[in-house]
Design a protein around this motif. Structure first.
Motif, PDB file in Angstrom:
ATOM      1  N   ARG A  50       0.856  -1.189   0.000  1.00 29.15           N
ATOM      2  CA  ARG A  50       0.000   0.000   0.000  1.00 29.15           C
ATOM      3  C   ARG A  50       0.894   1.242   0.000  1.00 29.15           C
ATOM      4  NH1 ARG A  50       0.372  -1.879   5.085  1.00 29.15           N
ATOM      5  NH2 ARG A  50       0.673  -0.413   6.780  1.00 29.15           N
ATOM      6  N   SER A  51       0.293   2.364  -0.284  1.00 31.91           N
ATOM      7  CA  SER A  51       1.063   3.608  -0.301  1.00 31.91           C
ATOM      8  C   SER A  51       1.279   4.104   1.124  1.00 31.91           C
ATOM      9  CB  SER A  51       0.348   4.667  -1.140  1.00 31.91           C
ATOM     10  OG  SER A  51      -0.844   5.072  -0.505  1.00 31.91           O
ATOM     11  N   GLU A  52       2.251   4.994   1.249  1.00 35.62           N
ATOM     12  CA  GLU A  52       2.512   5.655   2.515  1.00 35.62           C
ATOM     13  C   GLU A  52       2.895   7.100   2.210  1.00 35.62           C
ATOM     14  OE1 GLU A  52       5.887   3.966   4.650  1.00 35.62           O
ATOM     15  OE2 GLU A  52       6.944   3.619   2.781  1.00 35.62           O
ATOM     16  N   PRO A  53       2.752   7.988   3.185  1.00 34.71           N
ATOM     17  CA  PRO A  53       3.163   9.375   2.956  1.00 34.71           C
ATOM     18  C   PRO A  53       4.654   9.447   2.611  1.00 34.71           C
ATOM     19  CG  PRO A  53       1.816   9.202   4.930  1.00 34.71           C
ATOM     20  CD  PRO A  53       2.144   7.792   4.499  1.00 34.71           C
ATOM     21  N   GLY A  54       5.011  10.354   1.724  1.00 32.75           N
ATOM     22  CA  GLY A  54       6.390  10.462   1.266  1.00 32.75           C
ATOM     23  C   GLY A  54       7.389  10.685   2.377  1.00 32.75           C
ATOM     24  N   ARG A  55       7.060  11.566   3.301  1.00 33.88           N
ATOM     25  CA  ARG A  55       8.012  11.861   4.373  1.00 33.88           C
ATOM     26  C   ARG A  55       8.136  10.697   5.350  1.00 33.88           C
ATOM     27  NH1 ARG A  55       7.134  18.385   4.753  1.00 33.88           N
ATOM     28  NH2 ARG A  55       8.034  18.745   2.700  1.00 33.88           N
ATOM     29  N   LEU A  56       7.083   9.897   5.488  1.00 32.37           N
ATOM     30  CA  LEU A  56       7.185   8.677   6.284  1.00 32.37           C
ATOM     31  C   LEU A  56       8.087   7.668   5.579  1.00 32.37           C
ATOM     32  CD1 LEU A  56       6.340   6.927   8.694  1.00 32.37           C
ATOM     33  CD2 LEU A  56       4.329   6.241   7.368  1.00 32.37           C
ATOM     34  N   ALA A  57       7.963   7.560   4.255  1.00 33.41           N
ATOM     35  CA  ALA A  57       8.832   6.667   3.477  1.00 33.41           C
ATOM     36  C   ALA A  57      10.290   7.084   3.641  1.00 33.41           C
ATOM     37  CB  ALA A  57       8.433   6.673   2.006  1.00 33.41           C
ATOM     38  N   ALA A  58      10.546   8.382   3.621  1.00 32.55           N
ATOM     39  CA  ALA A  58      11.912   8.877   3.802  1.00 32.55           C
ATOM     40  C   ALA A  58      12.440   8.509   5.191  1.00 32.55           C
ATOM     41  CB  ALA A  58      11.967  10.387   3.581  1.00 32.55           C
ATOM     42  N   ALA A  59      11.614   8.632   6.215  1.00 35.66           N
ATOM     43  CA  ALA A  59      12.025   8.280   7.575  1.00 35.66           C
ATOM     44  C   ALA A  59      12.294   6.777   7.685  1.00 35.66           C
ATOM     45  CB  ALA A  59      10.958   8.703   8.578  1.00 35.66           C
ATOM     46  N   ARG A  60      11.458   5.963   7.059  1.00 33.70           N
ATOM     47  CA  ARG A  60      11.669   4.510   7.070  1.00 33.70           C
ATOM     48  C   ARG A  60      12.966   4.159   6.354  1.00 33.70           C
ATOM     49  NH1 ARG A  60      10.941   1.262   3.421  1.00 33.70           N
ATOM     50  NH2 ARG A  60       9.472   2.518   2.233  1.00 33.70           N
ATOM     51  N   ARG A  61      13.213   4.797   5.208  1.00 36.89           N
ATOM     52  CA  ARG A  61      14.454   4.540   4.483  1.00 36.89           C
ATOM     53  C   ARG A  61      15.661   4.924   5.324  1.00 36.89           C
ATOM     54  NH1 ARG A  61      11.965   6.929  -1.145  1.00 36.89           N
ATOM     55  NH2 ARG A  61      10.919   4.994  -1.768  1.00 36.89           N
ATOM     56  N   GLN A  62      15.545   6.017   6.063  1.00 31.14           N
ATOM     57  CA  GLN A  62      16.644   6.423   6.937  1.00 31.14           C
ATOM     58  C   GLN A  62      16.940   5.323   7.953  1.00 31.14           C
ATOM     59  OE1 GLN A  62      15.952   9.995   9.199  1.00 31.14           O
ATOM     60  NE2 GLN A  62      17.898   9.854  10.252  1.00 31.14           N
ATOM     61  N   ARG A  63      15.915   4.802   8.578  1.00 31.80           N
ATOM     62  CA  ARG A  63      16.091   3.749   9.591  1.00 31.80           C
ATOM     63  C   ARG A  63      16.682   2.477   8.988  1.00 31.80           C
ATOM     64  NH1 ARG A  63      12.838  -0.229  10.413  1.00 31.80           N
ATOM     65  NH2 ARG A  63      11.025   0.808   9.508  1.00 31.80           N
ATOM     66  N   GLU A  64      16.204   2.080   7.817  1.00 35.80           N
ATOM     67  CA  GLU A  64      16.628   0.820   7.218  1.00 35.80           C
ATOM     68  C   GLU A  64      17.978   0.905   6.501  1.00 35.80           C
ATOM     69  OE1 GLU A  64      13.367  -0.121   4.632  1.00 35.80           O
ATOM     70  OE2 GLU A  64      12.119  -0.869   6.268  1.00 35.80           O
ATOM     71  N   TYR A  65      18.198   1.976   5.766  1.00 33.25           N
ATOM     72  CA  TYR A  65      19.334   2.035   4.839  1.00 33.25           C
ATOM     73  C   TYR A  65      20.473   2.957   5.252  1.00 33.25           C
ATOM     74  CZ  TYR A  65      16.066  -0.065   1.489  1.00 33.25           C
ATOM     75  OH  TYR A  65      15.181  -0.882   0.857  1.00 33.25           O
ATOM     76  N   PHE A  66      20.239   3.919   6.138  1.00 32.90           N
ATOM     77  CA  PHE A  66      21.222   4.984   6.331  1.00 32.90           C
ATOM     78  C   PHE A  66      22.145   4.800   7.525  1.00 32.90           C
ATOM     79  CE2 PHE A  66      18.630   8.457   3.922  1.00 32.90           C
ATOM     80  CZ  PHE A  66      18.628   7.668   2.795  1.00 32.90           C
ATOM     81  N   HIS A  67      22.179   3.635   8.131  1.00 32.28           N
ATOM     82  CA  HIS A  67      23.131   3.424   9.223  1.00 32.28           C
ATOM     83  C   HIS A  67      24.534   3.179   8.627  1.00 32.28           C
ATOM     84  CE1 HIS A  67      23.147  -0.944   8.631  1.00 32.28           C
ATOM     85  NE2 HIS A  67      21.865  -0.804   8.381  1.00 32.28           N
TER      86      HIS A  67
END
Length: 144
Positions: A50-67
């Protein structure tokens, strides 16, 4: 986004923003990635149901990918831009994506590889003349 405001959108500007988006993603720049999304934007990720708000997607990507242990690589195909007016455009392109040591469920690290990805991003100028993503859809071709 660039600090310059835009009055009339061009295909070249949209292509540059797509490249800048992926540069922000692969360089793990959370603040820059978040700024790409308009406040009412929607995102369909490559594996989302399902879709999610863009800024929530960015926050999720930060948690998953940006460490620090994660590594991200992307290769873009040709970026086709369809202008929908002076202030809205659609960018469509293929991509290859590989991420290693991303944060998975239960604290485990996992890898992700998209060999045949497709992206559609709708860009629009906001009221201040900044280019924002208002809709994004990433998908991966599954081999049978």
């Amino acid at each position: 986004m660039s600090t310059n405001t835009i009055e009339r959108l061009t295909a070249t500007q949209v292509q540059a923003e797509v490249e800048r988006f992926w540069n922000a993603f692969t360089s793990k720049s959370a603040a820059v990635l978040t700024q790409f999304y308009g406040p009412e934007s929607t995102v369909f990720g490559s594996a989302s149901l399902r879709s999610e708000p863009g800024r929530l997607a960015a926050a999720r990507r930060q948690r998953e990918y940006f460490h620090p242990q994660a590594s991200i690589r992307v290769q873009l195909g040709p970026i086709e831009v369809t202008m929908l007016g002076e202030s809205v455009a659609v960018a469509s392109y293929t991509f290859q994506f590989r991420a290693e040591r991303i944060a998975g469920a239960m604290g485990k690290t996992v890898g992700e590889e998209i060999r045949n990805g497709r992206a559609t991003q709708v860009f629009a100028l906001d009221a201040d003349g900044h280019l924002r993503i208002v809709h994004e859809h990433l998908s991966a071709v599954e081999k049978a």
